[in-house]
Design a protein around this motif. Structure first.
Motif, short mmCIF file in Angstrom:
data_model
loop_
_atom_site.label_atom_id
_atom_site.label_comp_id
_atom_site.label_asym_id
_atom_site.label_seq_id
_atom_site.Cartn_x
_atom_site.Cartn_y
_atom_site.Cartn_z
N THR A 37 36.79 38.92 44.99
CA THR A 37 36.19 39.19 43.68
C THR A 37 37.21 39.04 42.55
N TYR A 38 38.42 39.57 42.75
CA TYR A 38 39.45 39.44 41.73
C TYR A 38 39.90 37.99 41.57
N ALA A 39 39.94 37.23 42.68
CA ALA A 39 40.30 35.82 42.59
C ALA A 39 39.27 35.05 41.78
N LEU A 40 37.98 35.37 41.99
CA LEU A 40 36.92 34.72 41.23
C LEU A 40 37.00 35.11 39.75
N ASN A 41 37.28 36.37 39.48
CA ASN A 41 37.37 36.84 38.10
C ASN A 41 38.52 36.17 37.36
N LYS A 42 39.57 35.86 38.08
CA LYS A 42 40.72 35.21 37.45
C LYS A 42 40.36 33.82 36.94
N VAL A 43 39.37 33.18 37.58
CA VAL A 43 38.92 31.86 37.15
C VAL A 43 37.88 31.96 36.04
N LEU A 44 36.96 32.92 36.18
CA LEU A 44 35.84 33.00 35.24
C LEU A 44 36.15 33.80 33.98
N ASN A 45 37.16 34.64 34.03
CA ASN A 45 37.49 35.51 32.89
C ASN A 45 38.83 35.09 32.29
N ASP A 46 38.81 34.57 31.07
CA ASP A 46 40.03 34.09 30.42
C ASP A 46 41.04 35.20 30.18
N ARG A 47 40.58 36.44 30.08
CA ARG A 47 41.48 37.56 29.79
C ARG A 47 42.14 38.14 31.04
N ALA A 48 41.69 37.71 32.21
CA ALA A 48 42.18 38.32 33.45
C ALA A 48 43.68 38.16 33.61
N ASN A 49 44.22 37.00 33.29
CA ASN A 49 45.65 36.77 33.45
C ASN A 49 46.48 37.66 32.54
N VAL A 50 45.90 38.09 31.42
CA VAL A 50 46.63 38.93 30.48
C VAL A 50 46.75 40.35 31.00
N TYR A 51 45.59 40.98 31.34
CA TYR A 51 45.65 42.40 31.69
C TYR A 51 46.11 42.64 33.12
N GLU A 52 45.98 41.67 34.03
CA GLU A 52 46.40 41.90 35.41
C GLU A 52 47.91 42.09 35.53
N TYR A 53 48.65 41.43 34.66
CA TYR A 53 50.11 41.54 34.73
C TYR A 53 50.67 42.69 33.90
N SER A 54 49.82 43.44 33.26
CA SER A 54 50.27 44.53 32.42
C SER A 54 50.10 45.90 33.09
N ARG A 55 49.78 45.91 34.37
CA ARG A 55 49.59 47.17 35.08
C ARG A 55 50.07 47.04 36.51
N LEU A 56 50.32 48.19 37.15
CA LEU A 56 50.87 48.19 38.49
C LEU A 56 49.83 47.91 39.55
N LYS A 57 48.60 48.37 39.36
CA LYS A 57 47.55 48.16 40.35
C LYS A 57 46.19 48.06 39.65
N PRO A 58 45.23 47.42 40.30
CA PRO A 58 43.91 47.25 39.68
C PRO A 58 43.19 48.59 39.50
N GLU A 59 42.30 48.63 38.55
CA GLU A 59 41.40 49.76 38.38
C GLU A 59 40.05 49.29 38.90
N ARG A 61 37.21 50.26 39.57
CA ARG A 61 35.94 50.61 38.94
C ARG A 61 35.48 49.53 37.95
N GLU A 62 36.44 48.77 37.43
CA GLU A 62 36.12 47.73 36.44
C GLU A 62 35.27 46.60 37.03
N ILE A 63 35.26 46.46 38.35
CA ILE A 63 34.50 45.38 38.99
C ILE A 63 33.02 45.46 38.62
N ILE A 64 32.53 46.66 38.38
CA ILE A 64 31.11 46.82 38.06
C ILE A 64 30.75 46.10 36.76
N ASP A 65 31.75 45.84 35.91
CA ASP A 65 31.51 45.15 34.65
C ASP A 65 31.69 43.64 34.75
N PHE A 66 32.16 43.14 35.89
CA PHE A 66 32.38 41.71 36.04
C PHE A 66 31.06 40.93 36.00
N GLY A 67 30.03 41.52 36.63
CA GLY A 67 28.75 40.81 36.73
C GLY A 67 28.63 39.95 37.97
#
Length: 238
Positions: A37-59, A61-67
């Motif tokens: 799911t996160y690999a797919l989001n990295k392709v479909l969401n332009d902002r994914a590359n920005v926020y993924e590298y600004s934190r130590l681990k994923p949150e 719960r945010e997956i519910i907003d991916f669609g």
């Protein structure tokens, strides 16, 4: 309107994950729903590359907003029918790589640490672990659930350092397949529908087919497409 599609996933490289510990590190015989799911989001969401590298681990719960969401990928063997249509069967366990020895004192994941090598020569202790992955060529099937029709990329990357390339192909549903896999951790933390999945498993299947792997990977097996649709209806039909 919720859409569910069956996706065949093929490994184009060896896959290494630290999912099972047994005298070393063994990659589990499945493709994680969170990783896909996160690999797919990295392709479909332009902002994914920005926020993924600004934190130590994923949150998570945010997956519910991916669609969109991938279920756990189970290992399969594909075959062609007489009418040249693709079908598949559960393969049990995927083909694995050989067992490799890693010396973590040398930081050998891609480079050498000269200072660590020099220090290790003065120490009687060596930090060796064995690691075994899932070999290239293995194929898996997962369900892609989405709120609307989305374009499926031909390839995605997962695994340690994202070195594993996956090839994606949408395939027809096998109506006899009543063994799609879900992740109890994701159902509880992200979608809040674990109880519904457990109730369906007990009331309609007569048992709970459960496999604990890690804290964030607790597999629930034996669901039909219709049952998966029922479990996620409240999350993807809004």
């Amino acid at each position: 309107m919720m859409e569910i599609r069956a996706i065949k996933i093929k490994l184009l490289n060896h896959l290494f994950y630290h999912t099972e510990i047994s005298n070393g590190s063994i990659t589990g015989g499945f493709l994680g729903d969170l990783a896909l799911t996160y690999a797919l989001n990295k392709v479909l969401n332009d902002r994914a590359n920005v926020y993924e590298y600004s934190r130590l681990k994923p949150e998570y719960r945010e997956i519910i907003d991916f669609g969109y969401y991938f279920t756990v990928g189970k290992p399969v063997k594909l075959k062609e029918t007489k009418s040249n249509k693709l079908t598949y069967a559960y393969s049990g366990k995927p083909i694995r790589t050989g067992s490799y020895t890693r010396n973590t004192l040398f930081n050998t994941d891609g480079f050498y640490d000269i200072k660590s090598i020099e220090k290790s020569g003065k120490s009687p202790f060596k930090n060796l672990i064995h690691t075994q992955g899932v070999a290239l060529g293995n194929e898996f099937v997962a369900l892609l659930i989405s709120k609307e029709n989305i374009e499926i990329p031909k390839t995605l990357r997962i695994g340690n350092q994202k070195e594993t390339l996956l090839e994606f192909l949408e395939i027809p549903f096998d109506k006899t397949d009543n063994d799609f896999w879900l992740n109890a951790y994701t159902l509880k933390i992200v979608f809040d529908n674990l109880k519904m999945a457990m109730d369906i498993s007990v009331e309609e299947n007569g048992t709970v087919n459960y496999q604990y792997v890690l804290e964030n990977y607790a597999l629930l097996k034996g669901f039909s497409v219709e049952q998966v649709e029922k479990i996620f209806s409240q999350n993807f039909n809004n």
